[in-house]
Motif scaffolding. Structure first.
Motif, PDB file in Angstrom:
ATOM      1  N   ARG A  83      -6.473 -14.415  -5.768  1.00  0.00           N
ATOM      2  CA  ARG A  83      -7.239 -13.181  -5.711  1.00  0.00           C
ATOM      3  C   ARG A  83      -6.327 -11.971  -5.768  1.00  0.00           C
ATOM      4  NH1 ARG A  83     -11.426 -12.423  -0.878  1.00  0.00           N
ATOM      5  NH2 ARG A  83     -12.321 -14.213  -1.993  1.00  0.00           N
ATOM      6  N   LEU A  84      -5.228 -12.008  -5.006  1.00  0.00           N
ATOM      7  CA  LEU A  84      -4.309 -10.874  -5.012  1.00  0.00           C
ATOM      8  C   LEU A  84      -3.644 -10.726  -6.374  1.00  0.00           C
ATOM      9  CD1 LEU A  84      -2.902  -8.628  -3.403  1.00  0.00           C
ATOM     10  CD2 LEU A  84      -1.139 -10.288  -2.781  1.00  0.00           C
ATOM     11  N   LEU A  85      -3.287 -11.838  -7.012  1.00  0.00           N
ATOM     12  CA  LEU A  85      -2.659 -11.787  -8.324  1.00  0.00           C
ATOM     13  C   LEU A  85      -3.576 -11.144  -9.357  1.00  0.00           C
ATOM     14  CD1 LEU A  85      -0.287 -12.675 -10.202  1.00  0.00           C
ATOM     15  CD2 LEU A  85      -1.560 -14.791 -10.573  1.00  0.00           C
ATOM     16  N   LEU A  86      -4.837 -11.543  -9.367  1.00  0.00           N
ATOM     17  CA  LEU A  86      -5.770 -10.992 -10.348  1.00  0.00           C
ATOM     18  C   LEU A  86      -6.064  -9.522 -10.068  1.00  0.00           C
ATOM     19  CD1 LEU A  86      -8.268 -13.979 -10.796  1.00  0.00           C
ATOM     20  CD2 LEU A  86      -6.227 -13.384 -12.137  1.00  0.00           C
ATOM     21  N   MET A  87      -6.206  -9.164  -8.789  1.00  0.00           N
ATOM     22  CA  MET A  87      -6.415  -7.757  -8.457  1.00  0.00           C
ATOM     23  C   MET A  87      -5.199  -6.925  -8.860  1.00  0.00           C
ATOM     24  SD  MET A  87      -8.151  -8.284  -4.683  1.00  0.00           S
ATOM     25  CE  MET A  87      -7.865  -6.581  -4.231  1.00  0.00           C
ATOM     26  N   GLY A  88      -4.002  -7.412  -8.506  1.00  0.00           N
ATOM     27  CA  GLY A  88      -2.791  -6.680  -8.861  1.00  0.00           C
ATOM     28  C   GLY A  88      -2.605  -6.560 -10.359  1.00  0.00           C
ATOM     29  N   SER A  89      -2.961  -7.599 -11.112  1.00  0.00           N
ATOM     30  CA  SER A  89      -2.822  -7.556 -12.568  1.00  0.00           C
ATOM     31  C   SER A  89      -3.760  -6.533 -13.187  1.00  0.00           C
ATOM     32  CB  SER A  89      -3.095  -8.937 -13.164  1.00  0.00           C
ATOM     33  OG  SER A  89      -2.200  -9.892 -12.656  1.00  0.00           O
ATOM     34  N   ALA A  90      -4.995  -6.491 -12.690  1.00  0.00           N
ATOM     35  CA  ALA A  90      -5.946  -5.508 -13.215  1.00  0.00           C
ATOM     36  C   ALA A  90      -5.456  -4.086 -12.954  1.00  0.00           C
ATOM     37  CB  ALA A  90      -7.321  -5.735 -12.583  1.00  0.00           C
ATOM     38  N   VAL A  91      -4.975  -3.846 -11.743  1.00  0.00           N
ATOM     39  CA  VAL A  91      -4.475  -2.509 -11.407  1.00  0.00           C
ATOM     40  C   VAL A  91      -3.225  -2.188 -12.221  1.00  0.00           C
ATOM     41  CG1 VAL A  91      -3.517  -1.100  -9.544  1.00  0.00           C
ATOM     42  CG2 VAL A  91      -5.473  -2.591  -9.105  1.00  0.00           C
ATOM     43  N   PHE A  92      -2.342  -3.172 -12.397  1.00  0.00           N
ATOM     44  CA  PHE A  92      -1.107  -2.957 -13.160  1.00  0.00           C
ATOM     45  C   PHE A  92      -1.431  -2.559 -14.600  1.00  0.00           C
ATOM     46  CE2 PHE A  92       2.848  -3.891 -15.270  1.00  0.00           C
ATOM     47  CZ  PHE A  92       3.823  -3.674 -14.311  1.00  0.00           C
ATOM     48  N   LEU A 115       2.663   1.708 -10.108  1.00  0.00           N
ATOM     49  CA  LEU A 115       2.971   0.462 -10.804  1.00  0.00           C
ATOM     50  C   LEU A 115       3.891  -0.423  -9.961  1.00  0.00           C
ATOM     51  CD1 LEU A 115       3.540   1.617 -14.508  1.00  0.00           C
ATOM     52  CD2 LEU A 115       1.936  -0.153 -13.760  1.00  0.00           C
ATOM     53  N   GLY A 116       4.804   0.199  -9.227  1.00  0.00           N
ATOM     54  CA  GLY A 116       5.680  -0.572  -8.355  1.00  0.00           C
ATOM     55  C   GLY A 116       4.913  -1.288  -7.262  1.00  0.00           C
ATOM     56  N   VAL A 117       3.935  -0.599  -6.665  1.00  0.00           N
ATOM     57  CA  VAL A 117       3.121  -1.229  -5.622  1.00  0.00           C
ATOM     58  C   VAL A 117       2.329  -2.396  -6.216  1.00  0.00           C
ATOM     59  CG1 VAL A 117       1.282  -0.868  -3.942  1.00  0.00           C
ATOM     60  CG2 VAL A 117       2.965   0.940  -4.340  1.00  0.00           C
ATOM     61  N   ALA A 118       1.732  -2.173  -7.399  1.00  0.00           N
ATOM     62  CA  ALA A 118       0.978  -3.252  -8.045  1.00  0.00           C
ATOM     63  C   ALA A 118       1.901  -4.404  -8.431  1.00  0.00           C
ATOM     64  CB  ALA A 118       0.253  -2.717  -9.277  1.00  0.00           C
ATOM     65  N   GLY A 119       3.098  -4.084  -8.912  1.00  0.00           N
ATOM     66  CA  GLY A 119       4.042  -5.129  -9.291  1.00  0.00           C
ATOM     67  C   GLY A 119       4.478  -5.983  -8.109  1.00  0.00           C
ATOM     68  N   ALA A 120       4.550  -5.372  -6.929  1.00  0.00           N
ATOM     69  CA  ALA A 120       4.942  -6.119  -5.734  1.00  0.00           C
ATOM     70  C   ALA A 120       3.922  -7.192  -5.375  1.00  0.00           C
ATOM     71  CB  ALA A 120       5.128  -5.164  -4.560  1.00  0.00           C
ATOM     72  N   THR A 121       2.672  -7.022  -5.775  1.00  0.00           N
ATOM     73  CA  THR A 121       1.654  -8.026  -5.464  1.00  0.00           C
ATOM     74  C   THR A 121       1.757  -9.255  -6.365  1.00  0.00           C
ATOM     75  OG1 THR A 121      -0.011  -7.141  -7.010  1.00  0.00           O
ATOM     76  CG2 THR A 121       0.095  -6.155  -4.807  1.00  0.00           C
ATOM     77  N   LEU A 122       2.413  -9.103  -7.515  1.00  0.00           N
ATOM     78  CA  LEU A 122       2.388 -10.186  -8.497  1.00  0.00           C
ATOM     79  C   LEU A 122       3.368 -11.304  -8.173  1.00  0.00           C
ATOM     80  CD1 LEU A 122       2.184  -8.053 -11.793  1.00  0.00           C
ATOM     81  CD2 LEU A 122       0.321  -8.925 -10.367  1.00  0.00           C
ATOM     82  N   MET A 123       4.592 -10.949  -7.814  1.00  0.00           N
ATOM     83  CA  MET A 123       5.639 -11.976  -7.693  1.00  0.00           C
ATOM     84  C   MET A 123       5.413 -12.943  -6.528  1.00  0.00           C
ATOM     85  SD  MET A 123       9.064  -9.948  -8.963  1.00  0.00           S
ATOM     86  CE  MET A 123       8.838  -8.504  -7.933  1.00  0.00           C
ATOM     87  N   PRO A 124       5.143 -12.476  -5.299  1.00  0.00           N
ATOM     88  CA  PRO A 124       4.892 -13.450  -4.223  1.00  0.00           C
ATOM     89  C   PRO A 124       3.668 -14.313  -4.493  1.00  0.00           C
ATOM     90  CG  PRO A 124       5.347 -11.264  -3.318  1.00  0.00           C
ATOM     91  CD  PRO A 124       5.150 -11.097  -4.781  1.00  0.00           C
ATOM     92  N   SER A 125       2.615 -13.714  -5.046  1.00  0.00           N
ATOM     93  CA  SER A 125       1.404 -14.481  -5.349  1.00  0.00           C
ATOM     94  C   SER A 125       1.680 -15.563  -6.376  1.00  0.00           C
ATOM     95  CB  SER A 125       0.302 -13.550  -5.868  1.00  0.00           C
ATOM     96  OG  SER A 125       0.026 -12.524  -4.947  1.00  0.00           O
ATOM     97  N   LEU A 126       2.459 -15.199  -7.385  1.00  0.00           N
ATOM     98  CA  LEU A 126       2.770 -16.138  -8.456  1.00  0.00           C
ATOM     99  C   LEU A 126       3.544 -17.346  -7.923  1.00  0.00           C
ATOM    100  CD1 LEU A 126       4.057 -15.021 -11.928  1.00  0.00           C
ATOM    101  CD2 LEU A 126       5.158 -16.887 -10.742  1.00  0.00           C
ATOM    102  N   LEU A 127       4.594 -17.090  -7.154  1.00  0.00           N
ATOM    103  CA  LEU A 127       5.397 -18.191  -6.625  1.00  0.00           C
ATOM    104  C   LEU A 127       4.614 -19.044  -5.637  1.00  0.00           C
ATOM    105  CD1 LEU A 127       8.800 -16.335  -6.145  1.00  0.00           C
ATOM    106  CD2 LEU A 127       8.246 -18.054  -7.868  1.00  0.00           C
ATOM    107  N   SER A 128       3.743 -18.408  -4.867  1.00  0.00           N
ATOM    108  CA  SER A 128       2.913 -19.160  -3.935  1.00  0.00           C
ATOM    109  C   SER A 128       1.961 -20.082  -4.684  1.00  0.00           C
ATOM    110  CB  SER A 128       2.127 -18.188  -3.047  1.00  0.00           C
ATOM    111  OG  SER A 128       1.284 -18.891  -2.164  1.00  0.00           O
ATOM    112  N   LEU A 129       1.418 -19.635  -5.806  1.00  0.00           N
ATOM    113  CA  LEU A 129       0.504 -20.467  -6.590  1.00  0.00           C
ATOM    114  C   LEU A 129       1.213 -21.683  -7.189  1.00  0.00           C
ATOM    115  CD1 LEU A 129      -1.772 -17.914  -8.486  1.00  0.00           C
ATOM    116  CD2 LEU A 129      -2.480 -19.642  -6.832  1.00  0.00           C
TER     117      LEU A 129
END
Length: 617
Positions: A83-92, A115-129
């Motif tokens: 959920r966080l990854l998809l939300m962050g991607s849309a905002v990015f 963009l930096g704040v949105a980018g921060a949501t992508l990497m931890p979510s991605l590795l967790s998935l």
């Protein structure tokens, strides 16, 4: 009746397609860190930013990513990483459109910050998935290697893509590159990416969030500011030193507060986990050594060798290619040898590469020899970093996988920032030390003063005063080389020490600790008077058990116990919570049986960790 150990489920086509989808945001985040390198002149001509605004346009994106990583990891654990990854991607993607259409420098700075704040949501979510998607250890390691390689590719192609687009379009086109991949991720994400069911639904404390963000922002801002000042040789460094001290203080308060909270934003138990804590430390120290050396090498190519920015970038491609190759070899190395052995071997290769660079980085040495040295550093760091990342993500409880991934990213960010700052500081000290007493007496005072400022100022002075002081340009080159040689030598020693430390841990954790009066049973065996065995174990009178089986109500056999077939022990212990590993012997198992690992399997993914010994690290 016999029982057999069940291998973790293998990934299907859906998971591999999901991995392809996850590569897209990683490339976008990485390319946005470097895409403005060639676009800045065109952008400056259009928006007319001040010198300070131009620096913020370039750096604010990375500052905000570093500042929000820990918070983003915790949010992902609470609401779910998909959920966080998809939300962050849309905002990015939406913010990329805003950045492309910016009409002022202030608007672009704001868009880059968001963009930096949105980018921060992508990497931890991605590795967790990745942990959820790939239960098989070999496949998980391969997936992590692919993701890390995509980040390297994104950072490398950012300037090239920016330069190519600027040949035909306006500067805003470099931001529009991010829109299609983010849109594709949002559309297909729910179909190809699974959501993690295990959550940490505890509330997120606001004061901890403020301390974390403020501390990381101040620390990274101060470190990068010190580097900028060292390059320019002008301005006061006290502001940046104060920022570094304030940032470190805020982070210390943050960590102290986390230890007192019942539901912390960042669980310090992750750091007390030997596997996670040690891996984070190795990542940090290796980043300080490796990134700092690479940074000085890029300066060396432009200042000493005299290459343009584009040609210097092309000469760094061997480092990038071999770094990716090393990362992609990580899963195969982990099958051939214990993962910690592969990590130590990779670090040893990197140390030898840094040593080669230190010996060949002279003004008259062949450039190919110097490139071979830095490329060897990349080859060694590739598998080491990929395997350490897998160790961190797979060792944390599943409900805190996002926080563990965020801690890994923070370790990498701090290692990079500290490495660049340390490299710049040591290079400046060596540069000025080398010039002391060597500047020819007939050199004009203005030229001598400018030359002692910094390497950049020195090369400008050398060109300007070449007719009056012909020895000055060569002297400046030698002084600059002295800085690279000193830091490359320092990096070789540091990486070698880290490799030795990993080797010591590998040997100690693999040494069997069996009481002399009680021989070790085969892995997975159950005492004759114990309860009925679980799946994977064997009754007392049954046939020889399979390696890797687990007793029903006893603890998981400690890594380091002796298998029945005499095979090599695994690299290190499997930590369940924070409990110490134990060797399951007949007497010990009957005397005191701890809680069954099956009872906590849903939280710590014991099934994925208690794979055959080749997976233990």
């Amino acid at each position: 009746m016999g029982y057999h150990y069940e291998e973790p489920p293998r990934a299907t086509a859906r998971q591999w397609l999901g991995l392809v989808l996850l590569v897209l945001p990683m490339i976008a985040v990485a390319s946005d860190l470097t895409v403005l390198f060639f676009a800045l002149p065109s952008l400056t001509q259009d928006l007319q930013p001040s010198a300070g605004q131009a620096l913020w346009i370039v750096h604010v994106y990375g500052f905000l990513i570093a500042g929000f990583l820990l918070v983003a990891g915790r949010v992902g654990d609470r609401i779910g990483p998909r959920r966080l990854l998809l939300m962050g991607s849309a905002v990015f993607g939406a913010l990329s459109l805003v950045a492309a259409m910016s009409t002022s420098a202030a608007m672009l700075i704001g868009a880059r910050a968001a963009l930096g704040v949105a980018g921060a949501t992508l990497m931890p979510s991605l590795l967790s998935l990745l942990r959820t998607m790939f239960a098989d250890p070999d496949q998980r390691r391969l997936a992590i290697a692919v993701v890390f390689s995509s980040f390297t590719v994104g950072g490398a192609i950012g300037p090239l893509l920016g330069g190519a687009l600027l040949e035909f379009f306006w500067w805003g086109s470099v931001f529009l590159l991010n829109v299609p991949p983010m849109l594709l991720l949002v559309i297909l994400g729910t179909a190809l990416l699974p959501e993690r069911e295990v959550r940490n639904r505890a509330p997120i404390e606001l004061r901890s969030v403020i301390l974390s963000v403020a501390g990381m922002l101040a620390l990274v801002y101060g470190l990068q500011g010190l580097v900028t000042r060292q390059e320019s040789g002008s301005g006061s460094g006290w502001t940046y030193l104060v920022a570094v001290v304030a940032g470190a203080g805020a982070l210390a308060l943050f960590l102290r507060r986390q230890g007192r909270l019942a539901e912390p934003v960042f669980d310090l138990g992750l750091l007390r986990n030997t596997r996670v804590g040690a891996a984070l430390l190795v990542l940090l120290l290796t980043g300080v050594a490796g990134v700092g050396t690479f940074y000085l090498f890029t300066q060396h190519l432009q200042l000493v060798v005299g290459l343009s920015a584009l040609h210097a970038g092309l000469w760094t491609l061997p480092f990038i290619v071999l770094n990716i190759l090393g990362a992609m070899l990580a899963p195969r190395l982990a099958r051939w040898m214990m993962p910690l052995t592969a990590v130590a071997g990779g670090l040893t290769v990197a140390a030898l590469g840094a040593l080669l660079l230190a010996l060949t980085a002279t003004p008259d040495a062949p450039l190919l020899a110097q490139v071979a040295g830095i490329a060897t550093v990349g080859l060694g760091m590739g598998p080491a970093m990929a395997l350490l990342s897998d160790l961190i993500v797979s060792s944390a409880p599943e409900s805190k996988a996002g926080s563990a991934a965020a801690a890994q990213e923070v370790s990498g960010e701090l290692g990079s920032a500290m490495g660049i700052a340390a490299a710049g500081a040591l290079a400046l000290v060596m540069y000025r030390t080398y010039l002391t007493g060597r500047v020819p007496p007939h050199t004009p005072p203005e030229a001598a003063e400018a030359a002692r400022g910094s390497a950049h100022e020195g090369f400008l002075a050398g060109r300007e005063w070449a007719a009056t002081a012909p020895e000055l340009p060569g002297l400046i080159r030698e002084a600059t080389v002295a800085g690279l040689q000193a830091y490359a030598g320092f990096a070789a020693v540091m990486i070698a020490i880290v490799a030795a430390g990993v080797t010591v841990v590998r040997v100690r954790t693999s040494r069997p600790s069996v009481p002399a009066d009680d021989p070790a049973p085969a892995v997975g065996s159950v005492p004759a008077d114990g309860p009925a065995p679980a799946v994977g174990s064997v009754p007392a009178d049954g046939p020889a058990p399979a390696v890797g089986s687990v007793p029903a109500d006893g603890p998981a056999p400690a890594v380091g116990s002796v298998p029945a077939d005499g095979s090599a022990p695994a690299d290190g212990p499997v930590s369940v919570g924070n409990s110490a590993p134990a060797v399951v012997t007949g007497a010990a198992a009957r005397a005191s049986r701890p809680a069954s690992p099956v009872a906590v399997a849903s939280e710590v993914s014991v099934a994925s960790e208690l794979t055959p010994t080749r997976d233990e690290s």
